[in-house]
Motif scaffolding. Structure first.
Motif, PDB file in Angstrom:
ATOM      1  N   ILE A   1     -60.836  -3.765  19.320  1.00 12.81           N
ATOM      2  CA  ILE A   1     -59.459  -4.214  19.537  1.00 12.81           C
ATOM      3  C   ILE A   1     -58.845  -4.847  18.285  1.00 12.81           C
ATOM      4  O   ILE A   1     -57.741  -5.378  18.344  1.00 12.81           O
ATOM      5  N   THR A   2     -59.557  -4.794  17.173  1.00 13.29           N
ATOM      6  CA  THR A   2     -59.095  -5.404  15.935  1.00 13.29           C
ATOM      7  C   THR A   2     -58.518  -4.328  15.012  1.00 13.29           C
ATOM      8  O   THR A   2     -59.122  -3.267  14.853  1.00 13.29           O
ATOM      9  N   PRO A   3     -57.356  -4.592  14.391  1.00 15.97           N
ATOM     10  CA  PRO A   3     -56.779  -3.612  13.470  1.00 15.97           C
ATOM     11  C   PRO A   3     -57.732  -3.288  12.310  1.00 15.97           C
ATOM     12  O   PRO A   3     -58.458  -4.162  11.815  1.00 15.97           O
ATOM     13  N   SER A   4     -57.713  -2.036  11.866  1.00 18.86           N
ATOM     14  CA  SER A   4     -58.615  -1.579  10.809  1.00 18.86           C
ATOM     15  C   SER A   4     -58.460  -2.379   9.522  1.00 18.86           C
ATOM     16  O   SER A   4     -59.443  -2.644   8.833  1.00 18.86           O
ATOM     17  N   ALA A   5     -57.245  -2.774   9.167  1.00 22.85           N
ATOM     18  CA  ALA A   5     -57.041  -3.555   7.936  1.00 22.85           C
ATOM     19  C   ALA A   5     -57.769  -4.901   8.019  1.00 22.85           C
ATOM     20  O   ALA A   5     -58.342  -5.365   7.029  1.00 22.85           O
ATOM     21  N   VAL A   6     -57.779  -5.506   9.185  1.00 23.77           N
ATOM     22  CA  VAL A   6     -58.482  -6.778   9.387  1.00 23.77           C
ATOM     23  C   VAL A   6     -59.984  -6.549   9.308  1.00 23.77           C
ATOM     24  O   VAL A   6     -60.719  -7.324   8.675  1.00 23.77           O
ATOM     25  N   LEU A   7     -60.467  -5.466   9.928  1.00 20.77           N
ATOM     26  CA  LEU A   7     -61.896  -5.151   9.875  1.00 20.77           C
ATOM     27  C   LEU A   7     -62.352  -4.903   8.439  1.00 20.77           C
ATOM     28  O   LEU A   7     -63.435  -5.349   8.040  1.00 20.77           O
ATOM     29  N   ALA A   8     -61.533  -4.187   7.663  1.00 18.99           N
ATOM     30  CA  ALA A   8     -61.888  -3.913   6.259  1.00 18.99           C
ATOM     31  C   ALA A   8     -62.007  -5.215   5.477  1.00 18.99           C
ATOM     32  O   ALA A   8     -62.921  -5.376   4.656  1.00 18.99           O
ATOM     33  N   GLU A   9     -61.116  -6.155   5.730  1.00 23.29           N
ATOM     34  CA  GLU A   9     -61.173  -7.451   5.041  1.00 23.29           C
ATOM     35  C   GLU A   9     -62.393  -8.256   5.486  1.00 23.29           C
ATOM     36  O   GLU A   9     -63.060  -8.897   4.674  1.00 23.29           O
TER      37      GLU A   9
END
Length: 125
Positions: free
Chosen positions: A98-106
């Motif tokens: 449920i977490t946006p990919s940009a947040v996961l990448a960070e």
């Protein structure tokens, strides 16, 4: 998860996840099952060989390899399609869905960026 500093490695894991589910479906009427093990960080030589001892994930606490293997073997014998080893990893997988990919990448960057780990011999793992 987008694997900042491990783009190829994480990309191949995404391929294996998709491949195993597709293969499992193709074989569904044959009696053959396919199980995909999602272990998370595991205590093996991987982090030494990958030159990742100076990262948070490389110097941090990891699951015992024997326990991961036991969980994976049981899931395979039970005919499960996939299994996430360990409660901490299960929580991470649930949150990642449920977490946006940009947040996961960070977030992955903070774990895998060189120089972010505990120095060897610091007493913390």
């Amino acid at each position: 998860m987008p694997g900042t500093f491990q783009a190829v490695y994480n990309g191949t894991k995404a391929f294996i996840d998709s491949f195993s589910w597709a293969l499992r479906n193709e074989l569904k009427d044959t009696g053959v099952t396919v199980t995909c093990l999602i272990p998370g960080a595991t205590e093996t030589d991987f982090f030494d060989r990958a030159g990742m001892q100076d990262t948070k994930v490389g110097s941090g606490e990891k699951m015992d390899a024997n326990e991961v293997a036991r969980i994976g073997f049981k899931a395979m014998m039970d005919g499960d399609g996939d299994v996430v080893a360990g409660w901490k990893n299960k929580l991470q997988v649930a949150v990642a869905s449920i977490t946006p990919s940009a947040v996961l990448a960070e977030q992955h960057r903070k774990l895998a960026e060189p120089g972010t780990g505990q120095p060897v011999g610091s007493g913390q793992h």
